[in-house]
Write a protein that holds these residues in place. Structure first.
Motif, PDB file in Angstrom:
ATOM      1  N   VAL A 338       0.839  -1.204   0.000  1.00 45.24           N
ATOM      2  CA  VAL A 338       0.000   0.000   0.000  1.00 45.24           C
ATOM      3  C   VAL A 338       0.875   1.256   0.000  1.00 45.24           C
ATOM      4  O   VAL A 338       0.627   2.209  -0.748  1.00 45.24           O
ATOM      5  N   ARG A 339       1.919   1.229   0.810  1.00 45.69           N
ATOM      6  CA  ARG A 339       2.817   2.398   0.808  1.00 45.69           C
ATOM      7  C   ARG A 339       3.460   2.596  -0.555  1.00 45.69           C
ATOM      8  O   ARG A 339       3.676   3.729  -0.990  1.00 45.69           O
ATOM      9  N   GLY A 340       3.768   1.492  -1.209  1.00 45.05           N
ATOM     10  CA  GLY A 340       4.335   1.572  -2.566  1.00 45.05           C
ATOM     11  C   GLY A 340       3.374   2.264  -3.520  1.00 45.05           C
ATOM     12  O   GLY A 340       3.777   3.094  -4.340  1.00 45.05           O
ATOM     13  N   ILE A 346       2.212   9.682  -5.881  1.00 44.41           N
ATOM     14  CA  ILE A 346       2.995  10.931  -5.818  1.00 44.41           C
ATOM     15  C   ILE A 346       3.891  11.033  -7.056  1.00 44.41           C
ATOM     16  O   ILE A 346       3.921  12.062  -7.743  1.00 44.41           O
ATOM     17  N   ASP A 347       4.593   9.947  -7.359  1.00 47.39           N
ATOM     18  CA  ASP A 347       5.537   9.951  -8.486  1.00 47.39           C
ATOM     19  C   ASP A 347       4.840  10.216  -9.815  1.00 47.39           C
ATOM     20  O   ASP A 347       5.405  10.847 -10.707  1.00 47.39           O
ATOM     21  N   GLU A 348       3.608   9.738  -9.956  1.00 45.59           N
ATOM     22  CA  GLU A 348       2.902   9.917 -11.232  1.00 45.59           C
ATOM     23  C   GLU A 348       2.185  11.261 -11.307  1.00 45.59           C
ATOM     24  O   GLU A 348       1.484  11.543 -12.276  1.00 45.59           O
ATOM     25  N   GLY A 349       2.304  12.061 -10.238  1.00 47.53           N
ATOM     26  CA  GLY A 349       1.818  13.439 -10.340  1.00 47.53           C
ATOM     27  C   GLY A 349       0.462  13.726  -9.738  1.00 47.53           C
ATOM     28  O   GLY A 349      -0.089  14.808  -9.952  1.00 47.53           O
ATOM     29  N   LEU A 354      -3.948  14.347   1.807  1.00 54.48           N
ATOM     30  CA  LEU A 354      -3.969  13.851   3.186  1.00 54.48           C
ATOM     31  C   LEU A 354      -3.165  12.557   3.226  1.00 54.48           C
ATOM     32  O   LEU A 354      -3.181  11.792   2.264  1.00 54.48           O
ATOM     33  N   GLY A 355      -2.472  12.313   4.342  1.00 56.05           N
ATOM     34  CA  GLY A 355      -1.767  11.046   4.518  1.00 56.05           C
ATOM     35  C   GLY A 355      -0.410  11.035   3.842  1.00 56.05           C
ATOM     36  O   GLY A 355       0.266  12.065   3.767  1.00 56.05           O
ATOM     37  N   GLY A 356       0.007   9.890   3.346  1.00 59.62           N
ATOM     38  CA  GLY A 356       1.304   9.748   2.714  1.00 59.62           C
ATOM     39  C   GLY A 356       1.898   8.398   3.040  1.00 59.62           C
ATOM     40  O   GLY A 356       1.334   7.624   3.825  1.00 59.62           O
ATOM     41  N   PRO A 357       3.071   8.112   2.464  1.00 59.78           N
ATOM     42  CA  PRO A 357       3.638   6.763   2.586  1.00 59.78           C
ATOM     43  C   PRO A 357       4.421   6.498   3.881  1.00 59.78           C
ATOM     44  O   PRO A 357       4.832   5.363   4.115  1.00 59.78           O
ATOM     45  N   GLU A 358       4.609   7.527   4.715  1.00 57.66           N
ATOM     46  CA  GLU A 358       5.463   7.328   5.893  1.00 57.66           C
ATOM     47  C   GLU A 358       4.754   6.534   6.980  1.00 57.66           C
ATOM     48  O   GLU A 358       3.543   6.448   7.031  1.00 57.66           O
ATOM     49  N   GLN A 359       5.555   6.018   7.916  1.00 56.70           N
ATOM     50  CA  GLN A 359       5.003   5.395   9.128  1.00 56.70           C
ATOM     51  C   GLN A 359       4.238   6.464   9.914  1.00 56.70           C
ATOM     52  O   GLN A 359       4.750   7.560  10.149  1.00 56.70           O
ATOM     53  N   PRO A 360       3.011   6.191  10.324  1.00 60.16           N
ATOM     54  CA  PRO A 360       2.277   7.188  11.115  1.00 60.16           C
ATOM     55  C   PRO A 360       3.009   7.463  12.437  1.00 60.16           C
ATOM     56  O   PRO A 360       3.514   6.522  13.058  1.00 60.16           O
TER      57      PRO A 360
END
Ligand code: NAP
Ligand code: MG
Length: 481
Positions: A338-340, A346-349, A354-360
């Motif tokens: 899911v993080r991937g 993000i990479d595809e623009g 809200l949120g993001g790939p980092e550890q909460p």
């Protein structure tokens, strides 16, 4: 930590014929081993199929009202273990307590009464000219199930298959065997005759493949991912067995330009995020009209901002806990996947709102992923096409109703869907144009009697209610003199 050393075959708890080691069931929030479960293999699966074959003649001829009584007893037996089931699922899946109780466990119990009354009232015979048309159970069923709604998706197969008069070998997902073990204990305690239901925990590649290729299995009922479903079909082809597939989705929630932003926000967010997005029919693509883009974005983001990650074992005071509290992903590998996808968005623009790939920040362990919302998603992006199976909402804009329908239909999937509009007739006409198995209009209630299943690469079968029963039936015609 508990250890389970046995499989349930022919009415008995037995050790695997050849030791295959055990599965470690990991608690998704603590990352600790919560149980060890012995794995079966091909030899155990063969023994289970033989038991199911031997039990078929008698079970298939047991009167439907007697089968209905067993179903009700199973439902009551599950009810008596409600708390234990919900706690197991909070651990093995990571579903927050309220969701594990009301949805995961509640749905899995209520349906037994449904199937009991369906089978009592079913018309097993009809006449057509000089023919008597007779419905009969298909035979031995191999049931292969996933981990996301582990018990409910088992019940969607076992309930109607038992009701139909079929006998069963169940292979549950290896990540979540504990609820299936409780179910087998309940079925045993209900006095269901030996061999009618068998449970073989074990790997998909061994136990699942053995079921799919087995000449004595008449039908495989599979719920899971597309690639594995395709493999199960191929493995089943040599023996011409019936294969029922319930697969993935990328369902569209079409918000028409006359919808009320305040009215759609909660359902839009929950429709995607329920079970932390690990829902095959999750409404993961939200289509909003360009003419009112900002209004809808604001409403959705305001609602999604109320989501919070919780310890699934803890009761929440919040009366909206069912809607606002999310648990971790089922596993480390699901968390990474899911993080991937979030990174790929993000990479595809796409625009991360809200949120993001980092550890909460609030959790240093557990397979948590931040609830994530993307706007500016275009239909060609990976996050608009592939099933992510996590708490990730992709918002796309469209120009007019035709464009919305085109985008909604523009994936290989067709499982769920929704339309929101101030005008129900207008919503219905858009819903009819969507190539998908179900469409919810204006947040309408879940109906456990309504057929559920996919168009296109989301599957080829229907579960639930009478439609679910009929998937397990053969049709015979007797021409009468
Ligand atoms: P999965 O990897 O396809 O696994 C599903 C089941 O198939 C598991 O029991 C698995 O066993 C077994 N399996 C694996 N390889 C096999 C093989 N070669 N032959 C036979 N069986 C095999 O799916 P998942 O990751 O558990 O579940 C997520 C997927 O299920 C998502 O794509 C989701 O959309 C879909 N899903 C669909 C519905 C629906 O009703 N349409 C409902 C829920 C989920 P192991 O666990 O031992 O690998
Ligand atoms: Mg899997």
């Amino acid at each position: 930590m508990r250890t389970y050393e046995h499989l349930y075959i022919n009415g008995e708890w037995v050790a695997p014929i050849e030791p295959k080691g055990s599965i470690e069931v990991i608690d998704s929030s603590t990352e600790e081993v919560m149980a060890r479960v012995a794995q079966g293999g091909a030899a155990d699966t063969n023994a289970a199929v033989a038991a199911a074959r031997a039990a078929f003649d008698t079970w298939s001829q047991t009167p439907p009202d007697v089968r209905a009584k067993y179903l009700r007893d199973i439902g009551a037996g599950l009810m008596a273990r409600f708390g234990e089931i919900a706690e197991a699922i909070s651990g093995e899946v990571g579903s927050p307590k309220a969701f594990a109780e009301m949805v995961q466990t509640g749905l899995s119990i209520g349906d037994w009464e449904t199937y009991a009354s369906i089978v009592e009232n079913y018309e097993w015979e009809t006449t057509l000219g000089n023919s008597l048309i007779v419905k009969e159970p298909i035979g031995v069923v191999g049931a292969i199930t996933p981990w996301n709604y582990p018990l409910y998706l088992i019940v969607c197969k076992i309930g109607p298959a038992l009701a139909a008069g079929c006998t069963i070998v169940l292979k549950p997902a290896s990540l979540t065997p504990l609820n299936a073990i409780i179910l087998a204990e309940v079925i045993h305690a209900a006095g269901v005759p030996a061999g009618v239901f068998n449970l073989v925990v074990g790997s998909g590649s061994e136990v699942g493949t053995t079921l799919a290729t087995h000449p004595d299995v008449d039908m495989v009922s599979f719920t899971g991912s597309g690639p594995v479903g395709s493999q199960v079909s191929k493995d089943s082809a040599d023996t011409i067995k019936r294969v029922g597939l319930e697969l993935g989705g990328k369902s569209a929630n079409v918000i028409l330009d006359d919808a009320d932003p305040a009215a759609i926000a909660l359902g839009t967010v929950f429709g995607c995020m329920l079970n932390s997005g690990q829902t095959c029919s999750a409404l993961t693509r939200v289509l909003i009209p360009r003419s009112r883009e900002q209004e809808f974005l604001d409403a959705i983001v305001a609602e999604a901002s109320q989501l919070r990650l919780v310890d699934p074992h803890e009761a929440q005071e919040d009366p909206m806990a069912l809607f606002h509290c999310l648990g971790p992903m089922v596993s480390r590998s699901q968390q990474e996947t899911v993080r991937g996808y979030i990174q790929k968005g993000i990479d595809e623009g796409a625009t991360l709102l809200l949120g993001g790939p980092e550890q909460p920040e609030e959790f240093d362990k557990g397979f948590y992923v931040k609830p994530t919302v993307f706007a500016g998603v275009t239909p060609d992006m990976t996050i608009a096409q592939e099933e992510i199976f996590g708490p990730v909402l992709s918002i796309l804009t469209y120009e007019d109703d035709d464009d919305a329908v085109r985008i909604a239909n523009g994936t290989v999937f067709g499982l769920g869907g929704a339309v929101q509009s101030g005008d129900v007739e207008r919503a219905k006409s858009v819903a009819r144009r969507m190539r998908t198995g179900q469409v919810d209009i204006n947040g309408a209630a879940f109906n456990s009697l309504a057929p559920f299943g996919g168009y296109k690469q989301s599957g080829n079968t229907r579960e639930r209610g009478v439609f679910g029963l009929e998937e397990f039936l053969e049709t015979k015609s007797l021409q009468l003199p």
